[in-house]
Design a protein around this motif. Sequence first.
Motif, PDB file in Angstrom:
ATOM      1  N   GLU A 147       0.797  -1.254   0.084  1.00  0.00           N
ATOM      2  CA  GLU A 147       0.144   0.080   0.100  1.00  0.00           C
ATOM      3  C   GLU A 147       0.766   1.287   0.002  1.00  0.00           C
ATOM      4  O   GLU A 147       0.648   2.186  -0.649  1.00  0.00           O
ATOM      5  CB  GLU A 147      -0.962  -0.012   1.172  1.00  0.00           C
ATOM      6  N   SER A 148       1.988   1.164   0.668  1.00  0.00           N
ATOM      7  CA  SER A 148       2.907   2.433   0.809  1.00  0.00           C
ATOM      8  C   SER A 148       3.468   2.553  -0.381  1.00  0.00           C
ATOM      9  O   SER A 148       4.061   3.513  -0.898  1.00  0.00           O
ATOM     10  CB  SER A 148       3.870   2.089   1.805  1.00  0.00           C
ATOM     11  N   ASP A 149       3.669   1.517  -1.092  1.00  0.00           N
ATOM     12  CA  ASP A 149       4.411   1.640  -2.521  1.00  0.00           C
ATOM     13  C   ASP A 149       3.120   2.110  -3.454  1.00  0.00           C
ATOM     14  O   ASP A 149       3.754   2.180  -4.673  1.00  0.00           O
ATOM     15  CB  ASP A 149       4.790   0.135  -2.995  1.00  0.00           C
ATOM     16  N   GLY A 150       1.943   2.085  -3.177  1.00  0.00           N
ATOM     17  CA  GLY A 150       1.098   2.701  -4.286  1.00  0.00           C
ATOM     18  C   GLY A 150       0.557   1.303  -5.269  1.00  0.00           C
ATOM     19  O   GLY A 150       0.027   1.601  -6.199  1.00  0.00           O
ATOM     20  N   SER A 175       8.941   1.018   5.071  1.00  0.00           N
ATOM     21  CA  SER A 175       8.697   1.254   3.588  1.00  0.00           C
ATOM     22  C   SER A 175       9.366   2.829   3.448  1.00  0.00           C
ATOM     23  O   SER A 175       9.783   3.424   2.239  1.00  0.00           O
ATOM     24  CB  SER A 175       7.570   0.968   2.951  1.00  0.00           C
ATOM     25  N   GLN A 220       3.797  12.816  -4.283  1.00  0.00           N
ATOM     26  CA  GLN A 220       4.105  11.502  -3.948  1.00  0.00           C
ATOM     27  C   GLN A 220       5.583  11.341  -3.441  1.00  0.00           C
ATOM     28  O   GLN A 220       5.679  11.030  -2.297  1.00  0.00           O
ATOM     29  CB  GLN A 220       3.509  10.448  -4.524  1.00  0.00           C
ATOM     30  N   ARG A 233       7.104  11.285   0.404  1.00  0.00           N
ATOM     31  CA  ARG A 233       7.972  10.216   1.010  1.00  0.00           C
ATOM     32  C   ARG A 233       9.416  10.466   1.035  1.00  0.00           C
ATOM     33  O   ARG A 233      10.093   9.710   1.831  1.00  0.00           O
ATOM     34  CB  ARG A 233       7.865   9.162  -0.204  1.00  0.00           C
TER      35      ARG A 233
END
Lengths: 255, 255
Positions: free
Chosen positions: A65-68, B66, B163, B167
């Motif tokens: 999810e964090s990676d999209g 992450s 995004q 991050r």
Amino acid sequence: MNRATAQAEKIGPRRSVLSDETYEMVKAMIFSHEIAPGQRVNIDALSLRLGVSQTPIREALARLESDGLIAKEPLKGYSATNLLTVKEFDDLFRFRLLIEPWAAEQAAKNISNTGKAAIRAEMLIAKEALKFDSNSKIEALTEHDARFHTLITQLSGNASLAQSFERTHCHLHLFRLFVANQKNLIEATDRPQFVQELFEQYYQSGSGQLAIKQHNEIARAIIGGEQKIARQAMHDHIESSLKRFSPAAEAINEL
Amino acid sequence: MNRATAQAEKIGPRRSVLSDETYEMVKAMIFSHEIAPGQRVNIDALSLRLGVSQTPIREALARLESDGLIAKEPLKGYSATNLLTVKEFDDLFRFRLLIEPWAAEQAAKNISNTGKAAIRAEMLIAKEALKFDSNSKIEALTEHDARFHTLITQLSGNASLAQSFERTHCHLHLFRLFVANQKNLIEATDRPQFVQELFEQYYQSGSGQLAIKQHNEIARAIIGGEQKIARQAMHDHIESSLKRFSPAAEAINEL
DNA sequence: TATGCTCTAATCCTATAGGATTTTAAAGGG
DNA sequence: CCCTTTAAAATCCTATAGGATTAGAGCATA
């Protein structure tokens, strides 16, 4: 005794932890459309499918999810993200145009002997991959493309940039577009002619060679330490890539 | 009936899920050095400390890993990442110089009325924050800075870029450097004079005003649709910021 | 002193039960 | 026939206990 024996009988001691393996497995499933874009991801089902309990599944999904790559709707569940919209596709390439040419320039500036060797090795793999046939060729070339661009961002020496590129997962997204198009071709042969042409033209014959040729130019410039040329070559390559893949994104979005 | 009543009697229905709240809580703990850089993070301890079970803790830690805020050593456990090294600090700002000026330019190009309102609102908050005293001022300004830069990357219209900026967690990293310096000052008053000066000069008096002034210039340019000026102003602001914070990173690394 | 062994503590992973929420389906009224 | 309400099923989320594996400390021995 018997405990040690039992351990030795296994294929070997587990290096990575289960959640890491699960992460890679689920990513591969998304990659290959085993989990289709937009499809719900059931934790219990995944747990049974992969033979691990819920805990590692949850950790993997949280990272994805964090990676999209996976979207989480609270109290509803996880689902694979949809294919890139044309807008997202365009944003992605605009972003790459912003960071990758600079990365190539820096790589040329800071190139070391080990860096040169790494680039040469990667280009050798690509040369071999061109000999494969249709589908395995595409897969091999996609993987080469991913490694090549990742390598250059790493050789830029800028950790923030390299990490940021990694997290775009651009090759995964592009490959998913490809698979989606391919599926459409198989399931609906009455598609407009241009999709047929798209497939032939942009994925098959000339495209592979062109990309490799451009990679070679970039590689040569970086190894030669020619910063400006490396920058320009990378810029041209990404723009060329944008033009090649753009119809693929548009075709999917028009369905 | 009584179910509805019971639900209404609560402070309100829980919107976000527990793992999300946990994520924010742990991030805040890292932010404020409640979890110090490099410190081990024990899942059981966190579970007790936050009053939630292990599952949401694990999910939060997986996401934080992450994000690069927590490091995981397989079969050993989690620990907070160390403070930025000088190299990482430099990479981070180099990366920001790559994407944020372009973001400001695009924001100026695409600016809408709601965008203008958002920028004006944020600058009003900053103006108020300047009236606070010492520590709460620094905190308020840090938060404003984070929101301001995030806002502009969002107004750029490029989702990938926004995004990617998000991050980097750059403000968290910068604030951690600040806290580390402050702690050193308190615990060791015999530090070299230049650290004292650092604190006074770069965090306290003039620095806040300067950053706000630069923000105002960027804001004006974007609202006025002046792309080149916005780009240049953002570039200068980040370089200025780099120069301001650089000694902080160096001081910590020399310990 | 250096090496090897045992034991403890920590961590990861699994399993399972139960509360909370959403979705689905059916029944009843208009 | 369609819409609303209600009940049930499915799913997610949380909590807790315990087995399995590993890292590290302490101790014995060459």
